[in-house]
Design an enzyme around this catalytic site. Structure first.
Site, mmCIF file in Angstrom:
data_model
loop_
_atom_site.group_PDB
_atom_site.id
_atom_site.type_symbol
_atom_site.label_atom_id
_atom_site.label_comp_id
_atom_site.label_asym_id
_atom_site.label_seq_id
_atom_site.Cartn_x
_atom_site.Cartn_y
_atom_site.Cartn_z
ATOM 1 N N GLN A 1 1.816 9.015 -8.082
ATOM 2 C CA GLN A 1 1.765 7.554 -7.976
ATOM 3 C C GLN A 1 0.904 7.014 -9.105
ATOM 4 O OE1 GLN A 1 -1.426 6.132 -6.634
ATOM 5 N NE2 GLN A 1 -0.729 4.093 -7.220
ATOM 6 N N TYR B 1 -0.940 3.959 -11.092
ATOM 7 C CA TYR B 1 -1.442 2.616 -11.336
ATOM 8 C C TYR B 1 -1.430 2.428 -12.845
ATOM 9 C CZ TYR B 1 -3.269 2.175 -6.556
ATOM 10 O OH TYR B 1 -3.401 2.082 -5.187
ATOM 11 N N THR C 1 3.169 1.817 -8.913
ATOM 12 C CA THR C 1 2.715 0.797 -7.968
ATOM 13 C C THR C 1 2.609 -0.537 -8.691
ATOM 14 O OG1 THR C 1 1.538 2.389 -6.597
ATOM 15 C CG2 THR C 1 0.828 0.106 -6.448
ATOM 16 N N ARG D 1 -10.888 -6.713 1.009
ATOM 17 C CA ARG D 1 -10.931 -6.019 2.290
ATOM 18 C C ARG D 1 -12.274 -6.317 2.952
ATOM 19 N NH1 ARG D 1 -8.387 -0.840 -0.863
ATOM 20 N NH2 ARG D 1 -6.499 -1.976 -1.481
ATOM 21 N N LYS E 1 7.015 0.965 -6.404
ATOM 22 C CA LYS E 1 6.379 0.890 -5.086
ATOM 23 C C LYS E 1 5.691 -0.455 -4.938
ATOM 24 C CE LYS E 1 2.971 3.253 -2.151
ATOM 25 N NZ LYS E 1 1.955 2.184 -2.027
ATOM 26 N N HIS F 1 1.476 -2.178 0.799
ATOM 27 C CA HIS F 1 0.204 -1.469 0.671
ATOM 28 C C HIS F 1 -0.491 -1.384 2.029
ATOM 29 C CE1 HIS F 1 -1.702 -0.268 -3.280
ATOM 30 N NE2 HIS F 1 -2.602 0.204 -2.417
ATOM 31 N N ARG G 1 -3.034 -4.066 2.636
ATOM 32 C CA ARG G 1 -4.334 -3.977 1.954
ATOM 33 C C ARG G 1 -4.395 -4.792 0.659
ATOM 34 N NH1 ARG G 1 -7.342 0.440 3.849
ATOM 35 N NH2 ARG G 1 -8.237 1.020 1.835
ATOM 36 N N GLY H 1 3.136 0.298 8.427
ATOM 37 C CA GLY H 1 3.284 0.028 9.854
ATOM 38 C C GLY H 1 3.912 1.118 10.682
#
Length: 405
Positions: free
Chosen positions: A152, A154, A180, A189, A274, A298, A301, A331
């Site tokens: 993944q 970034y 991503t 957060r 993603k 995410h 998030r 979820g």
């Protein structure tokens, strides 16, 4: 009743002396593992795993989205031999339509971190994604021969470093690159802020007291190698190490479609985007050479109040047709959730928090327990639905599920 009959009825379970096995045996659901993880981890660590952005509206609505669907089973079908194998992109086939997706700070949950997660994924023949901000390097994870690994990415402001990450993953044999695209800036957060998990740390006395109540956690952490972003920076060649303090500044907020087209030229294998990709963006992604979409917000998030990722599956599938792959996260807590996603058009589901709960409770065995729970729940669900394979479930999806009135 005779004494022999009473003995037959009252058969006691043998004593299990291994503490980890005892903990895992008591966990029958993902929610059980979540509660067990909460007991084992300091509050600041559990809050980091469990929390989401702002008011955590999306976190709740991701779960609620799955409960909006009802099953309409077909009866009197022979379901004695269910097939849970998942055909995927490029001729791959997994034993279960489940992936363990990339998470940051994984070794903050358990000292074995990514190595334990990858080992559990290999055991079950499902893929595992390593994060750009993982605590284990691309090369070290691959050296352990840990099965089907994805990377993944970034996208960093330093494009040479981003290109280097892609090249390293390619040279190490990673099978899929996921870019991503929902982190131009970091989500807020609040749990982390309230708990003092900020840079620099600002822990309250209550948080320090809570830390003191988990001595085994800290003993294990102190015995393990220092937590660091293993893929970013190389002190041996004079580069500065990227730390949590400057991580947010390394992601590129200018990322756009031209960059995706360029990354397509870097990577010679399957390329996925993603993020919360809608139908029009999905079609554009396919047009620039992307092979599949990983639909995700995410886990709530990043942008709070985002559309639940599940709600994107059917319209994106309609927009891109049958061939491009769709992975879904955000979820998923039950095998029945996976069944709903497959029926709506997904090929594979992915989880992050659930396996982190398992990792916290039992290391590699805890992650494996998570996969076993999802597998048992999914198998039971499709059998009760009256179907025998995931191919049949997806083909007959509109007949087998319906939205609540």
């Amino acid at each position: 009743m005779r004494l022999a009959e009473i003995r037959e009825l009252l058969q006691f379970r043998p004593i299990e002396w291994d503490a980890t096995t005892r903990r895992l045996d008591r966990c029958l659901t993902i929610d059980d593992l979540r509660r067990a993880a909460r007991r084992r981890l300091p509050g600041v660590v559990f809050g980091y795993i469990d929390g989401a952005a702002d008011d955590e509206v999306t976190l709740a609505e991701n779960r609620a989205a799955f409960s909006q669907w009802q099953f309409a089973p077909q009866v009197l079908q022979d379901v004695s031999a269910p097939d849970l194998s998942a055909p995927f992109f490029d001729g791959r086939r997994y034993d279960l339509p489940l992936a363990l997706c990339a998470t940051g700070y994984t070794r903050m949950t358990h000292p074995d971190g990514e190595v334990a997660v990858a080992a559990a994924a290999k055991k079950h023949n499902i893929p595992y994604g390593l994060s750009t901000v993982g605590n284990t390097s691309i090369e070290d994870l691959c050296a352990g021969q840990h099965g089907d690994l994805w990377f993944q990415l970034y996208v960093l402001r330093d494009r040479a470093k981003a290109r280097s990450l892609v090249d390293r993953a390619q040279a190490s044999g990673y099978g899929v690159l996921e870019v991503t695209i929902d982190t131009p800036v970091a989500g807020l957060r609040r749990r982390d802020v309230r708990n003092g998990l900020t840079i620099p740390p600002s822990l309250r006395p209550s948080a320090l007291a809570d830390i003191g109540m988990h001595p085994s956690y800290w003993t294990n952490m102190l015995r393990a190698p220092t937590l660091q972003f293993a893929n970013l920076g190389s002190p041996d060649v004079g580069e500065d190490k990227v730390s949590a303090a400057n991580m947010a500044n390394t992601f590129d907020p200018t990322l756009n479609w031209d960059d995706i087209a360029e990354i397509r030229t870097w990577w010679h294998g399957p390329l996925f985007l993603k993020g919360p990709v809608g139908p029009q963006d999905a079609k554009r992604a396919i047009s620039v050479g992307v092979d599949g979409l990983h639909l995700s917000n995410h886990g709530g998030r990043q942008l709070d109040r985002s559309v639940p990722a599940l709600e994107l599956v059917a319209p994106v599938r309609e927009a891109i047709g049958d061939e491009p792959a769709i992975v879904l996260d955000s979820g998923i807590r039950h095998g029945a959730d996976i069944a709903v996603a497959i029926a709506l058009g997904a090929n594979l589901c992915a989880v992050g928090r659930p396996y982190l709960y398992g990792l916290a409770v039992g290391g590699e065995h805890g992650v494996s327990r998570v996969v076993d729970i999802f597998k048992a729940e999914l198998q039971r669900t499709i059998q009760l639905l009256g179907v025998t394979s995931l191919v049949e479930l997806r083909d007959r999806g509109p007949e087998l599920i319906r939205r609540k009135p």
